[in-house]
Design a protein around this motif. Structure first.
Motif, short mmCIF file in Angstrom:
data_model
loop_
_atom_site.label_atom_id
_atom_site.label_comp_id
_atom_site.label_asym_id
_atom_site.label_seq_id
_atom_site.Cartn_x
_atom_site.Cartn_y
_atom_site.Cartn_z
N HIS A 6 8.74 3.18 6.53
CA HIS A 6 9.30 4.12 5.53
C HIS A 6 10.61 4.78 5.96
O HIS A 6 11.65 4.40 5.46
N LEU A 27 1.28 10.75 -1.21
CA LEU A 27 0.73 10.26 0.05
C LEU A 27 -0.53 10.97 0.57
O LEU A 27 -1.57 10.34 0.74
N GLU A 56 -6.68 -1.90 2.95
CA GLU A 56 -6.46 -1.21 1.68
C GLU A 56 -6.43 -2.17 0.49
O GLU A 56 -6.05 -1.79 -0.62
N LEU A 85 4.15 5.70 -4.65
CA LEU A 85 3.62 6.98 -4.15
C LEU A 85 4.61 8.13 -4.35
O LEU A 85 4.37 9.24 -3.89
N HIS A 100 3.91 5.20 11.06
CA HIS A 100 4.61 5.64 9.85
C HIS A 100 5.52 6.82 10.21
O HIS A 100 5.19 7.60 11.10
N HIS A 119 -1.34 -2.97 5.14
CA HIS A 119 -2.68 -2.52 5.57
C HIS A 119 -3.71 -3.46 4.97
O HIS A 119 -3.93 -3.43 3.74
N TRP A 161 -3.46 10.83 -1.64
CA TRP A 161 -3.81 9.41 -1.84
C TRP A 161 -4.59 8.88 -0.63
O TRP A 161 -5.57 8.14 -0.78
N LEU A 162 -4.16 9.30 0.56
CA LEU A 162 -4.88 8.88 1.77
C LEU A 162 -6.31 9.40 1.73
O LEU A 162 -7.26 8.66 1.98
N ASP A 220 3.58 -2.68 2.32
CA ASP A 220 2.73 -1.50 2.48
C ASP A 220 1.57 -1.49 1.50
O ASP A 220 1.22 -0.45 0.96
N SER A 231 6.14 0.64 -2.46
CA SER A 231 5.26 1.74 -2.05
C SER A 231 5.98 3.08 -2.21
O SER A 231 5.39 4.06 -2.70
N GLU A 281 7.83 9.74 5.45
CA GLU A 281 7.58 9.05 4.18
C GLU A 281 7.64 10.03 3.00
O GLU A 281 8.24 9.73 1.97
N ARG A 313 -1.58 6.05 13.67
CA ARG A 313 -1.35 5.98 12.22
C ARG A 313 -0.07 6.72 11.83
O ARG A 313 0.79 6.17 11.15
N LEU A 314 0.01 7.97 12.22
CA LEU A 314 1.23 8.77 12.04
C LEU A 314 1.07 10.05 12.85
O LEU A 314 -0.06 10.43 13.18
N1 GUN Z 1 0.89 7.02 6.31
C1 GUN Z 1 -0.19 7.02 7.10
N2 GUN Z 1 -1.11 6.15 6.67
C2 GUN Z 1 -0.60 5.55 5.60
C3 GUN Z 1 -1.09 4.56 4.71
O1 GUN Z 1 -2.18 4.04 4.84
N3 GUN Z 1 -0.25 4.22 3.70
C4 GUN Z 1 0.97 4.78 3.55
N4 GUN Z 1 1.74 4.40 2.54
N5 GUN Z 1 1.43 5.72 4.35
C5 GUN Z 1 0.67 6.11 5.36
#
Ligand code: GUN
Ligand code: ZN
Length: 442
Positions: free
Chosen positions: A271, A91, A80, A300, A233, A77, A94-95, A322, A296, A236, A205-206
């Protein structure tokens, strides 16, 4: 024509569990010959360079160093970069606490440009020449990234992050609508995909931050444009997985993406720490790839990815930093962590398989192996020059080693960006370690 002298190592295939030596070529007193277009014309023993290639060629001397194909970072990313090493969360927290606010700053094009330039310079300094990149929600972030990549002649994939689910995204970082996101994505594909060495990745994103309509749109767009990539993603973090199950139900996280038609041979899932045999079988059957991000996953607290199970079931795996879940742009550093993850799972990762993973393996995971990842003649000559004596500890271990295999493993475990003496893109210098910090040679 340019002749690069040094030890040359590249892979023709995955060495597998037994380190099959026909999977790689090592020329300890080797040469890599690159034409004026930046394509490989020869990789082999220095004595075997055909005289027609030597005539009139410029020679660049990296003797004593190891020349390998440029590393491939299959998941990073760029938005970031300034929250690397942010403390204390797993995760989802943290986001919210770090990643989303950092990504919101990418709304400023000048800032995005500076950050993309920074990230690309750090990648080159780490020996990485190709990456699959998440920029940010803002279409301008893709322009910033691809402009910077194009200026450096890099083969790069990237795309605008898609995230529109109200309950999981902050008001300040959410797509206005699926339709607007689709229009922006289409415009970006038209503007950038296939331009020079650049490729577009549709980047939901996910599942957790996308609505069903967004995932449906991604699948429809990809059916129309199967030449572009999909990156996202998956599986994870346990808390994330529980929330995905609550929203979507289904057998598994991978099954959710499968139901929406997102498992394709151009799909890359970062992941996949918590997946099972059935998931792996579907991924192998559809040609979907995994970006393994060991640093990562440890930072995390996400868990230990089972690379051996993935390989055994025929899933293509690449290595990813990551950033900023990961804490280093260096794929050597990532390999060090990959080795430790394998050990914690009761497995192992040999130096040969590790270097395969970080080069040809990554190129295969990104479906770019017809262009990059090895030194087969005709491929693009992106490569990095590694220094076995970069630090006192590495130099000492190298000195004590009896075999090349031992030295390569020491480089994989002890090396990081300090071990990168130079990086070349299409045969031209893109990074050179400052001479004042040049290793620890006597
Ligand atoms: N899953 C969705 N967005 C992210 C991200 O920015 N970093 C990580 N590690 N996992 C994510
Ligand atoms: Zn990520």
């Amino acid at each position: 024509m340019t002749v690069f002298r040094g030890s040359v190592l590249h892979f023709l295939d995955d060495p597998g569990e037994t380190d099959d030596p026909t999977a790689w070529e090592l020329f300890e007193d080797g040469a890599l010959v690159v034409d004026d277009e930046g394509k490989v014309v020869f990789a082999g023993h220095a004595w075997a360079v055909p005289s027609r290639l030597r005539t009139g060629a410029v020679t660049v001397d990296h003797q004593g160093y190891l020349i390998v194909p440029g590393f491939v970072d299959t998941h990073v990313h760029v938005s970031e970069a300034d929250i690397i090493a942010s403390y204390g969360e797993q995760l989802l927290q943290w986001l919210q606490r770090y990643a989303f606010p950092a990504e919101a700053r990418f709304g400023d094009p000048a800032y995005a440009r500076a950050m993309c330039a920074f990230a690309l310079e750090r990648m080159l300094a780490a020996g990485t020449t190709t990456a699959s990149v998440h920029t940010s929600l803002h279409p301008g972030s893709v322009d910033a990234f691809f402009e910077q990549a194009q200026q450096r002649n890099l083969r790069m994939l990237g795309g605008k992050v898609l995230m529109d689910r109200e309950s999981t995204t902050p008001d300040y970082l959410r797509d206005d609508s699926v339709q607007a996101a689709e229009t922006q994505t289409r415009e970006l594909i038209d503007r950038w995909h296939g331009r020079g060495r650049l490729g577009y990745s549709i980047s939901p994103r996910l599942a957790l931050t996308c609505t069903e309509d967004m995932l449906t749109m991604v699948a429809r767009l990809h059916r129309e444009r199967p030449d572009v990539w999909i990156q996202t993603h998956a599986a994870e973090n346990p808390q994330e997985i529980a929330q995905v199950r609550e929203i979507y139900g289904g057998r598994s996280y991978i099954d959710v993406y499968d139901r929406f038609g997102l498992l394709t041979d151009k799909s890359l899932f970062a992941h996949c720490v918590h997946i099972d045999d059935a998931d792996r079988a579907r991924m192998a059957a559809t040609g979907s790839s995994i970006a393994f991000c060991p640093d990562s996953n440890m930072f995390l607290g996400s868990g230990l990815f089972d690379i051996e199970a993935a390989w055994r079931q025929g899933v293509t795996v690449g290595l990813g930093s990551d950033i900023a879940g990961g804490t280093s742009y260096s794929q050597l550093y990532q390999l060090n962590h990959a080795y430790k993850v394998a050990q914690l799972r009761g497995g192992r990762l040999s130096a040969y398989r590790g270097f395969y993973l970080a080069t040809l393996g990554g190129a295969r995971a990104l479906r770019l192996d017809e262009h990059i990842g090895s030194f087969r003649p005709g491929k693009e000559a992106d490569f990095t020059v590694l220094d076995f004596t970069a630090t006192p500890v590495l130099a000492h271990r190298t000195e004590a080693a009896d075999t090349f295999t031992e030295r390569l493993f020491a480089l994989m475990v002890l090396g990081d960006e300090q071990a990168v003496a130079a990086t070349y893109v299409l045969g031209r210098p893109a990074y050179e370690r400052s001479r004042t910090r040049c290793g620890h040679r006597p």
